[in-house]
Design an enzyme around this catalytic site. Structure first.
Site, PDB file in Angstrom:
ATOM      1  N   CYS A   6       0.802  -1.212   0.000  1.00 40.29           N
ATOM      2  CA  CYS A   6       0.000   0.000   0.000  1.00 40.29           C
ATOM      3  C   CYS A   6       0.844   1.275   0.000  1.00 40.29           C
ATOM      4  CB  CYS A   6      -0.970  -0.010   1.159  1.00 40.29           C
ATOM      5  SG  CYS A   6      -0.200  -0.295   2.741  1.00 40.29           S
ATOM      6  N   HIS A  23      -1.878   0.463   7.155  1.00 41.77           N
ATOM      7  CA  HIS A  23      -2.231   0.828   5.791  1.00 41.77           C
ATOM      8  C   HIS A  23      -1.762   2.251   5.515  1.00 41.77           C
ATOM      9  CE1 HIS A  23      -4.309   0.226   2.112  1.00 41.77           C
ATOM     10  NE2 HIS A  23      -5.233   1.180   2.325  1.00 41.77           N
ATOM     11  N   ASP A  63      -7.829   5.809  -2.258  1.00 43.01           N
ATOM     12  CA  ASP A  63      -6.997   4.684  -1.834  1.00 43.01           C
ATOM     13  C   ASP A  63      -6.565   3.902  -3.055  1.00 43.01           C
ATOM     14  OD1 ASP A  63      -5.689   2.634  -0.689  1.00 43.01           O
ATOM     15  OD2 ASP A  63      -7.289   2.089   0.724  1.00 43.01           O
TER      16      ASP A  63
END
Lengths: 323, 676
Positions: B428, B472, B488
């Site tokens: 991520c 994250h 995201d």
């Protein structure tokens, strides 16, 4: 400075306890009411540690640390109860106190008995002069302890007071009781150092005298008394199953010393008693018969430890109110 | 006593010879005491091994081993000068390592060292007592780190052994270890009720009144910088980050479970950092339903409070930064802490973007990642607006050969260029970082947000468990009309990661061991059960405070009692409890003959005594019972038989087992039947 203050405080409390409880019976079962208890230095240190833990735990609002602190604190209070209970209900009784000479240590023997079905630990008997080794008294058991007191002068030496103490279980607390039993020890006069020559032997050449035993002719048997010399025991009679008997002799030629107060003209009272004591000891050691004559007491000549004890006791208690 | 023994030991020239028979060697009392004290000390040091430097534990263990060696081999203690030298070096080393003694870890390290040094010179009961006291304190200090479920039983057992040793070393009369353990165990069990009572009702204070500086020790968790590989590294850890309990069990859908942590603005081409600039806060307006929840955060030594994005309601002692991150004042979260918060997952930030912020969030390092900057410019030129640009970038991630993986390859200095045009494999943080760089190059203010995403719901206690593996990173971009918008990029490349959880989006072969096991249902159940127990423990014991205390008192019918009432109640229960203990002890210690025959006879005498026929001290059984018969002729038959049995049992020849038991039971029966 601090210790002397502490000693004074201790004397005061003892005197107060004495007034409070009076003379104790013998034997005596310790009631809980007369057991005192204070934290020891270790106990104070333990409390200080717990307080520090408490502050830390509260400061960090740390519940587990707080739980530990409370558990240990509660355990400390539990220890206080166990400490007191370690003494309460103990039975104390005095045992025979052997006479000593002035200048020696008088040994007072006290039996401690545990009537409970659980053992008791770390029981210490003590007085100002001495402390007996800590003993463990098992359930329903009895242990004899010994405390000593220097016997400075002849006469009757009283053990004014003593303590029974315990620091069980953790040494955080000290529980004790003051005891004032009517305990005495006979103190013989100190045998004189300079041995004056003993008065000459008086020999009675007449027939056998009943009262005075000699050592020449066999006169019969009598029952054994503790202290009789083993050489006089009638072993043959013992072998026949007649029990322990002692041979008694009577002699036509009985010689004995007569230790007389009046023979020591010119000496002071204590010096005379010391001299008499020395003569008795020497004569006893040599196995000779002797008699004692002091004002108020006249002991006919005889032999044996019982006779010695009788004579020495007479010396010890001479003019009891006097010296 | 022990001093005398140690003198005796020192003067005795006899060395222990190897025993001829392989019996257990008999340790002397003093040796046994030393052995136990050493064992207790090591037991108390054990919980600290994970927090103090390794050499401190080693030093303590060496001191213990040395002392035991000296004891067993009957050697003299190390020389005083040597001991002082060792102690001085140890203290100096501690001081240089920690630079202070006024800190939790430094303090614990110091205690461990001091205990070890004291042990090395211990020869008297007094010395051993000091070691034991240090051990007590170490046990206590252990709780400042570890509040786990198992630490309480460990502490209780250790406290038991320690106290038994304290008893053992303070006995002047003989006592076996078994006796000490049994007696201390009994006392500890008896002490527990009052300890529990104190624990429940002792008034708790809010806040600290004196704070030790906590060692800034990095714990597993998010940091305030982000380089490629940081978050993926964290993802391997199964450690718990925080737990969340939603009011009325209303949870946001999984794709909305973004837990906000530090927001990063400054980029040097490789690493993202928080910014030094202070921003003016722009108001945040909730546009959807609000969730109310309690978050219980594990200690992470930072002042961040993770909240559901975006937080709208928080307690007074917290603050929301202009980045919408929730933080405590200055206090780091160094112990389990819980906060009740309110959040709305749909929100809008209002007002124009402050110039300072705009400048900070558009800045890119000069001359770094040139290919990416060029790509962004060409992409932006090809689309109509900023929103289209974002879509274009995301669809590029989705449609071209990009991979989502836990084990991304190492990247060059120009990390974004290397990632976008070369490796194309990332976690991520790679996607978030690349996205923000592209957005900034296209002239859109953007920033990286780190935190957690998702969480595992435990149906056993309705808690959402968020662990470090849920860490994250995502992006936020500023659109003039809408304010800050969450983007995201991970959702584009691995939508399952966001929808279904951390393991779902991973390429095959990327499962860690924990993840592999997580697939196993039975294991999942066990894990959830264990977590539920831990949560219960945390809520009811570790976190027991003023409010829990108040509700407990209310349940007991005491509405809002004052300190005086509480104190009085506590004192009263104290007195009652110890009166009961005292009475129980008296009952335990009541005089009782061990011999059952005597016991029954004593009971008979007591019974007769109550009826007025008191046994005189000089009276034997024959005389006494004859007198009883004279006074109470109606009892002649029973008393005569009792007398015969008693005299026979007590003074007669020894009986065989069966005979003895029949006679004894007959004797007991007769005495019990006797009605006077």
């Amino acid at each position: 400075m601090f210790t002397s203050l502490l000693a004074r405080l201790r004397r005061r409390t003892r005197a107060w306890a004495r007034r409070r409880h009076g003379i104790d019976t013998d034997p005596l079962v310790l009631s809980g009411r007369r057991i005192y208890i204070v934290p020891t230095r270790l106990g104070v240190a333990f409390a200080a540690m717990l307080f520090a833990m408490f502050l830390g735990a509260m400061n960090y609002a740390n519940n587990l640390a707080l739980a530990l602190t409370f558990t240990l604190g509660s355990l400390g209070l539990m220890a206080m109860h166990y400490c007191q209970r370690n003494l309460a209900g103990m039975k104390l009784a005095s045992a025979v106190c052997e006479p000593v000479f002035a200048g020696q240590l008088a040994k007072f023997r006290i039996a401690v008995e545990n009537l409970a079905p659980l053992p008791r630990f770390d029981i210490v008997m003590a007085n100002d002069h001495s402390a007996a080794a800590a003993v463990r008294v098992d359930a329903n058991a009895r242990v004899v302890t010994e405390i000593t007191l220097p016997a400075a002068r002849r006469g009757r030496l009283a053990l004014e007071s003593f303590e029974i103490t315990t620091r069980h279980p953790f040494g955080l607390f000290r529980a004790w009781a003051y005891l004032h039993m009517d305990l005495h020890c006979i103190v013989y006069p100190r045998p004189s150092e300079r041995a004056m020559p003993p008065p000459p032997l008086e020999t009675d050449t007449g027939g056998a005298q009943d009262a005075v035993k000699g050592d020449e002719d066999f006169a019969g048997l009598r029952a054994f008394n503790p202290g009789d010399p083993p050489s006089r025991i009638a072993w043959k009679a013992y072998a026949r199953g007649q029990g322990l008997l002692v041979k008694v002799y009577a002699g036509t030629a009985v010689s004995s010393h007569q230790f007389d107060w009046d023979a020591l003209e010119g000496l002071g009272v204590e010096a005379r008693l010391s001299q008499l004591c020395r003569w008795i000891e020497d004569a006893f050691a040599a196995g000779r018969a002797f008699g004692l004559r002091i004002p108020g007491t006249d002991i006919p000549p005889n032999v044996g430890p019982a006779h010695r004890q009788r004579c020495l006791t007479a010396l010890a208690l001479f003019d009891e109110a006097g010296p | 006593m022990s001093a005398a023994q140690s003198v005796a030991r020192a003067t005795s020239p006899i060395k222990r010879v190897a025993p001829i028979k392989q019996d257990r060697p008999q340790l002397s009392r003093a040796s046994l005491q030393l052995l136990w004290t050493t064992g207790c000390f090591l037991l108390a040091v054990l919980p600290h091994l994970s927090s103090v430097r390794w050499w401190i534990g080693l030093l303590a263990a060496c001191a213990a081993a040395w002392r035991l060696f000296v004891e067993i081999e009957q050697r003299p203690l190390p020389h005083r000068l040597l001991r002082s030298a060792i102690a001085m070096i140890a203290v100096a080393a501690t001081l240089t390592t920690y630079r202070t003694l006024n800190g939790l870890e430094a303090g614990a390290a110091f205690l461990v060292l001091m205990g070890g040094m004291k042990l090395l010179e211990s020869s008297t009961v007094r010395d051993l007592t000091v070691v034991l006291f240090v051990s007590y304190f170490l046990l206590f200090a252990g709780f400042l780190y570890n509040l786990g479920l198992l630490s309480l039983p460990y502490m209780l057992v250790a406290a038991w052994l320690l106290t038994a040793t304290l008893m053992l070393i303070h006995q002047a009369s003989p006592m076996s270890i078994a006796e000490a353990l049994r007696k201390t165990g009994k006392m500890l069990l008896q002490a527990l009720p009052i300890a529990v009572l104190m624990f429940l009702f002792f008034p708790r204070l809010p806040g600290q009144f004196w704070a030790l500086p906590a060692q800034e020790k990095a714990l597993t968790g998010l940091s305030d910088t982000m380089s490629p590989g940081d978050v993926s590294e964290l993802s391997v850890s199964g450690k718990l980050a925080f737990r969340v309990k939603f009011d009325d069990n209303v949870l946001p859908p999984p794709r909305e479970r973004y837990w906000r942590g530090p927001v990063l603005h400054d980029f040097d081409g490789r690493t993202w950092r928080r910014t030094r600039y202070g921003f003016v806060e722009r108001p945040l307006v909730a546009t959807g339903p609000t969730y109310r929840y309690r978050v219980v955060i594990e200690p992470h030594n930072r002042n961040w409070v993770f909240s559901l994005d975006a937080v709208t309601g928080w307690p007074k002692d917290l603050r929301r930064t202009s980045d919408y991150q929730l933080v405590t004042g200055n206090r780091a979260i160094s112990r389990l802490s819980s906060f009740t918060l309110e959040s709305s997952t749909s929100f809008r930030t209002a007002g124009p973007l402050p110039t300072v912020m705009e400048r900070a969030d558009l800045r890119l390092p000069e001359g770094r990642n040139p290919k990416s900057v060029a790509l962004a410019k060409s992409l932006r030129a090809g689309v109509g607006g900023n929103a289209e640009f974002v879509q274009a970038v995301l669809s590029r991630f989705r449609n071209e050969k990009f991979y989502y993986t836990l084990e991304p390859p190492r990247l060059d200095t120009d990390s974004v260029d290397d990632f976008l045009f070369n490796t194309r494999r990332g976690f991520c943080e790679h996607y978030a970082s690349a996205f923000v760089v592209l957005a900034r190059a296209a002239g859109i203010p953007a920033r990286v947000v780190t935190g957690y995403q998702g969480g595992e719901f435990n149906p056993l206690n309705d808690y959402l468990i968020v662990s470090q593996s849920d860490a994250h990173a995502w992006a936020e971009v500023w659109f003039d009309e809408q304010g800050w918008i969450r983007v995201d990029p991970t959702a584009a490349i691995a939508p399952d990661r966001i929808e279904r959880g951390r393991n779902a989006g991973l390429t095959e072969g990327d499962f860690g061991t924990g993840e592999f096991l997580a697939g196993n249902v039975a294991w999942l159940k066990v894990r959830q059960g264990w977590d539920a127990i831990n949560t219960f423990w945390n809520d009811n014991v570790v976190d027991f405070g003023q409010s829990q205390q108040r509700s407990l008192l209310q349940r007991l019918g005491l509405d809002d009692p004052g300190l005086t009432e509480l104190g009085a109640a506590l004192l009263l229960s104290f007195v009652a409890f110890f009166a009961a203990i005292s009475a129980w002890l008296a009952w335990q210690f009541r005089p009782r003959a061990r011999d059952p025959i005597v016991r029954v006879y004593d009971a008979l005498c007591r019974q007769l005594g109550k009826a007025g026929i008191v046994r005189q001290p000089h009276e034997g059984p024959n005389d006494y019972l004859s007198r009883v018969v004279v006074q109470r002729p109606e009892l002649t038959a029973q008393i005569t038989e009792i007398r015969a049995l008693y005299v026979g049992l007590r003074y007669g020849p020894a009986l065989l087992g069966s005979q003895l038991s029949t006679q004894l039971s007959r004797f007991k029966f007769l005495v019990n039947q006797l009605r006077i």
